[in-house]
Write an enzyme that holds these catalytic residues in place. Structure first.
Site, mmCIF file in Angstrom:
data_model
loop_
_atom_site.group_PDB
_atom_site.id
_atom_site.type_symbol
_atom_site.label_atom_id
_atom_site.label_comp_id
_atom_site.label_asym_id
_atom_site.label_seq_id
_atom_site.Cartn_x
_atom_site.Cartn_y
_atom_site.Cartn_z
ATOM 1 N N ASN A 17 40.174 32.189 32.312
ATOM 2 C CA ASN A 17 40.995 32.527 31.154
ATOM 3 C C ASN A 17 42.445 32.220 31.532
ATOM 4 O OD1 ASN A 17 42.390 33.628 29.039
ATOM 5 N ND2 ASN A 17 41.836 35.764 29.467
ATOM 6 N N HIS A 67 39.828 40.808 24.231
ATOM 7 C CA HIS A 67 40.547 40.938 25.501
ATOM 8 C C HIS A 67 41.571 42.073 25.381
ATOM 9 C CE1 HIS A 67 43.032 40.109 28.962
ATOM 10 N NE2 HIS A 67 42.041 39.366 29.431
ATOM 11 N N GLY A 108 45.709 41.528 36.518
ATOM 12 C CA GLY A 108 47.006 40.998 36.932
ATOM 13 C C GLY A 108 47.797 41.927 37.839
ATOM 14 N N GLU A 121 36.490 44.427 32.017
ATOM 15 C CA GLU A 121 37.812 44.221 32.597
ATOM 16 C C GLU A 121 38.617 45.523 32.537
ATOM 17 O OE1 GLU A 121 38.793 39.681 32.470
ATOM 18 O OE2 GLU A 121 39.734 40.691 30.794
ATOM 19 N N GLU A 156 44.497 42.352 26.353
ATOM 20 C CA GLU A 156 45.848 41.915 25.951
ATOM 21 C C GLU A 156 45.929 41.725 24.442
ATOM 22 O OE1 GLU A 156 46.047 38.669 28.729
ATOM 23 O OE2 GLU A 156 46.122 40.130 30.360
HETATM 24 P P1 13P Z 1 43.622 38.429 36.400
HETATM 25 O O1 13P Z 1 42.475 37.715 37.083
HETATM 26 O O2 13P Z 1 44.889 37.651 36.447
HETATM 27 O O3 13P Z 1 43.731 39.845 36.854
HETATM 28 O O4 13P Z 1 43.228 38.486 34.840
HETATM 29 C C1 13P Z 1 41.988 38.964 34.472
HETATM 30 C C2 13P Z 1 41.773 38.707 33.044
HETATM 31 O O5 13P Z 1 42.423 39.308 32.195
HETATM 32 C C3 13P Z 1 40.811 37.668 32.664
HETATM 33 O O6 13P Z 1 40.538 37.708 31.310
#
Ligand code: 13P
Length: 262
Positions: free
Chosen positions: A9, A98, A176, A170, A100
């Site tokens: 992603n 997601h 992140g 997740e 976000e």
């Molecule tokens: P990271 O691998 O950067 O922590 O992100 C995970 C993510 O949100 C994948 O959709």
């Protein structure tokens, strides 16, 4: 047996030029290792990434995915992109829900549900993301949150085969941040997700649905994650942005799963 699936992603990263360069370098060194791969670039790069993937000899194992969609086919939704449009770009998978998008763009379980229905009407495959915040985990609500996300997101949706959906767990606090969840935390949640899917559908369908883990997955930690019984892959953000990192993550992760299963 569930075939491992590793997805990239890229979020809002990479211009068209950068995306093409990534795929060219990635394909140059890629050796199939019994895993499915999905690359989800930003929407502006879908066309060029899609062409490079479909022209490659690995087109059966590396698919194109997108990071979002609107549930309507067309209409007055300024700035949105419909699945009919995305399908024209040879998109195969669609990330939905997601964290976000839930956090910054008001995605709810109800809009997730509408998107899922639209995805099925277009014969595409969703990667449904679910996950709890740190506050929800610390207050002991992880399973309640995940159960609600699954029950409301999948409301009135029929799933008849494990191929119909991919679930990505997740935990928001691990995305992140470099704070990967522990193997024990991951296995407990994945097993809970599978049990919930068994209640919603059936034990046998739940046993074939692939569940990915996402949140600070890197070449250095993918091995212990993929060794877990109910982990069938990873949804990778940061470590999917460089071909070398992503390639070694795939190599280590898929090998670890193969060894556990053999
Ligand atoms: P990271 O691998 O950067 O922590 O992100 C995970 C993510 O949100 C994948 O959709």
């Amino acid at each position: 047996m569930r075939k491992p699936i590793i997805a990239a992603n890229w979020k809002m990263n990479k211009t068209i030029k950068e995306s093409k360069l990534f795929v060219q370098n990635f394909l140059f060194d890629y050796a199939p290792i019994g895993c499915d791969i999905v690359i989800c670039p930003p929407v502006t790069s879908l066309s060029s990434v899609g062409s490079l993937l479909s022209d490659s000899k690995h087109s059966s194992s590396i698919k194109l995915g997108t990071q979002n969609c609107h549930w309507e086919e067309n209409g007055a939704y300024t700035g949105e992109v419909s699945l009919t449009m995305l399908k024209e770009l040879a998109v195969n998978s669609v990330i939905v829900g997601h964290s976000e998008r839930r956090e910054y763009f008001a995605e709810t379980n109800q809009t997730v549900n509408k998107k899922l229905k639209s995805i099925y009407s277009q014969n595409l495959r969703p990667i449904l993301c679910i996950g709890e915040s740190l506050e929800q985990r610390e207050s002991g609500n992880t399973f309640t949150v995940l159960s609600t996300q699954l029950n409301e997101g999948l409301d009135d949706i029929s799933i008849t085969s494990g191929e119909d959906i991919i679930i990505a767990y997740e935990p928001i606090w691990a995305i992140g941040t470099g704070n990967v969840a522990t193997p024990k935390q991951i296995q407990a949640v994945h097993s809970f997700i599978r049990e919930t899917l068994a209640i919603l559908y059936s034990q046998s369908i739940a046993g074939t649905i692939r569940i990915q883990y996402g949140g600070s997955v890197k070449p250095a930690n993918i091995e212990s994650i993929m060794q877990l019984k109910d982990v069938d892959g990873a949804l990778v953000g940061g470590a999917s942005l460089e071909p070398d990192d992503f390639l070694s993550l795939i190599q280590i992760g898929c090998k670890a799963k193969e060894q556990i299963l053999s």
